[in-house]
Design a protein around this motif. Structure first.
Motif, short mmCIF file in Angstrom:
data_model
loop_
_atom_site.label_atom_id
_atom_site.label_comp_id
_atom_site.label_asym_id
_atom_site.label_seq_id
_atom_site.Cartn_x
_atom_site.Cartn_y
_atom_site.Cartn_z
N ASP A 1 0.91 -1.17 0.10
CA ASP A 1 0.17 0.00 -0.43
C ASP A 1 0.62 1.14 -0.36
O ASP A 1 0.33 2.21 -0.96
CB ASP A 1 -0.71 -0.27 0.98
N LYS A 2 1.97 1.55 0.46
CA LYS A 2 3.06 2.38 0.50
C LYS A 2 3.62 2.94 -0.36
O LYS A 2 3.47 3.80 -1.00
CB LYS A 2 4.06 2.19 2.22
N ALA A 3 3.87 1.71 -1.00
CA ALA A 3 4.20 1.82 -2.72
C ALA A 3 3.90 2.25 -3.17
O ALA A 3 4.09 2.86 -4.01
CB ALA A 3 5.10 0.50 -2.48
N VAL A 4 2.24 1.90 -3.59
CA VAL A 4 1.64 2.17 -4.71
C VAL A 4 1.33 3.36 -4.62
O VAL A 4 1.15 4.66 -5.60
CB VAL A 4 0.42 1.68 -4.44
N SER A 5 1.20 3.74 -3.38
CA SER A 5 0.76 5.18 -2.77
C SER A 5 2.09 5.65 -3.21
O SER A 5 2.02 7.80 -4.14
CB SER A 5 0.36 5.19 -1.11
N GLN A 6 3.06 5.94 -2.98
CA GLN A 6 4.72 6.21 -2.76
C GLN A 6 4.46 6.91 -4.84
O GLN A 6 4.93 7.78 -5.45
CB GLN A 6 5.58 6.26 -2.97
N ALA A 7 3.93 6.04 -5.62
CA ALA A 7 4.36 5.94 -6.66
C ALA A 7 3.03 6.19 -7.47
O ALA A 7 3.60 7.46 -8.21
CB ALA A 7 3.83 3.94 -6.79
N GLY A 8 1.62 6.80 -6.69
CA GLY A 8 1.38 7.75 -7.05
C GLY A 8 1.40 9.21 -7.41
O GLY A 8 0.84 9.25 -8.33
N GLN A 9 2.07 9.08 -6.20
CA GLN A 9 2.54 10.70 -5.95
C GLN A 9 3.65 11.10 -7.06
O GLN A 9 2.85 12.48 -8.07
CB GLN A 9 3.45 10.95 -4.34
N GLN A 10 4.60 10.09 -7.09
CA GLN A 10 5.87 10.32 -8.02
C GLN A 10 5.05 10.73 -9.95
O GLN A 10 5.26 10.78 -10.23
CB GLN A 10 6.65 9.45 -8.40
N ILE A 11 4.10 9.36 -9.57
CA ILE A 11 2.91 9.86 -11.27
C ILE A 11 2.44 11.16 -10.95
O ILE A 11 2.59 11.99 -12.48
CB ILE A 11 2.42 8.84 -11.21
N GLN A 12 1.44 11.68 -9.93
CA GLN A 12 1.14 13.03 -10.32
C GLN A 12 2.27 14.21 -10.30
O GLN A 12 1.50 14.83 -11.37
CB GLN A 12 0.43 13.26 -8.48
N LYS A 13 3.35 14.33 -9.84
CA LYS A 13 4.10 15.42 -9.80
C LYS A 13 5.29 15.09 -11.47
O LYS A 13 5.08 16.19 -11.99
CB LYS A 13 5.64 14.56 -8.96
N ALA A 14 4.94 14.18 -12.50
CA ALA A 14 5.67 13.83 -13.47
C ALA A 14 4.19 13.93 -14.18
O ALA A 14 4.50 14.98 -15.92
CB ALA A 14 6.04 12.20 -14.30
N GLY A 15 3.01 14.02 -13.76
CA GLY A 15 2.17 14.57 -14.80
C GLY A 15 1.50 16.42 -14.24
O GLY A 15 1.48 17.15 -16.06
N ASP A 16 2.46 16.22 -13.33
CA ASP A 16 1.88 18.15 -13.18
C ASP A 16 3.43 19.32 -14.45
O ASP A 16 2.89 19.98 -15.06
CB ASP A 16 2.35 18.95 -11.84
N SER A 17 4.20 17.62 -13.81
CA SER A 17 5.92 18.57 -15.23
C SER A 17 5.66 18.73 -16.34
O SER A 17 5.62 19.52 -16.74
CB SER A 17 6.96 17.23 -14.30
N ILE A 18 4.44 17.38 -17.04
CA ILE A 18 4.36 17.43 -18.40
C ILE A 18 3.02 19.10 -18.54
O ILE A 18 3.56 19.25 -19.74
CB ILE A 18 3.83 16.33 -18.90
N LYS A 19 2.10 18.92 -18.26
CA LYS A 19 1.43 19.87 -17.67
C LYS A 19 2.51 21.52 -18.61
O LYS A 19 1.63 22.00 -19.16
CB LYS A 19 0.32 20.45 -17.31
N GLU A 20 3.14 21.59 -17.34
CA GLU A 20 3.82 22.94 -17.44
C GLU A 20 5.24 22.85 -18.44
O GLU A 20 5.12 24.03 -18.32
CB GLU A 20 4.66 22.92 -16.33
N THR A 21 4.95 21.79 -18.05
CA THR A 21 6.08 22.03 -20.15
C THR A 21 5.31 22.30 -21.01
O THR A 21 5.79 23.14 -22.67
CB THR A 21 6.90 20.45 -20.17
N ALA A 22 4.21 21.54 -21.14
CA ALA A 22 3.07 21.57 -22.42
C ALA A 22 2.80 23.53 -22.62
O ALA A 22 2.32 23.86 -23.69
CB ALA A 22 2.36 21.34 -22.47
N LYS A 23 2.74 23.53 -21.81
CA LYS A 23 2.50 25.34 -21.15
C LYS A 23 3.41 26.20 -22.08
O LYS A 23 3.19 26.53 -23.00
CB LYS A 23 1.88 25.94 -20.22
#
Length: 61
Positions: A39-61
């Motif tokens: 559960d802890k590992a999945v949660s951490q992976a989800g947080q990293q995916i969220q950060k990556a998604g935010d970074s992609i959005k910022e780059t796309a702007k």
């Protein structure tokens, strides 16, 4: 019985009940520990995916 004695008996009985219930708590087994780690590992992976998604959005702007 006087009120003081009744209060003491009630207090002692409640304490014994609480103590007995806490002693009956089931110990955590290896499968439960592994599940918590997963559960802890999945949660951490989800947080990293969220950060990556935010970074992609910022780059796309």
């Amino acid at each position: 019985m006087s009120k003081n004695k009744l209060s003491v008996v009630t207090f002692v009985a409640a304490g014994l009940l609480a103590l007995s219930l806490s002693a009956c708590q089931k110990q955590e087994g290896p499968a439960e520990k592994a599940g918590k780690e997963i559960d802890k590992a999945v949660s951490q992976a989800g947080q990293q995916i969220q950060k990556a998604g935010d970074s992609i959005k910022e780059t796309a702007k």
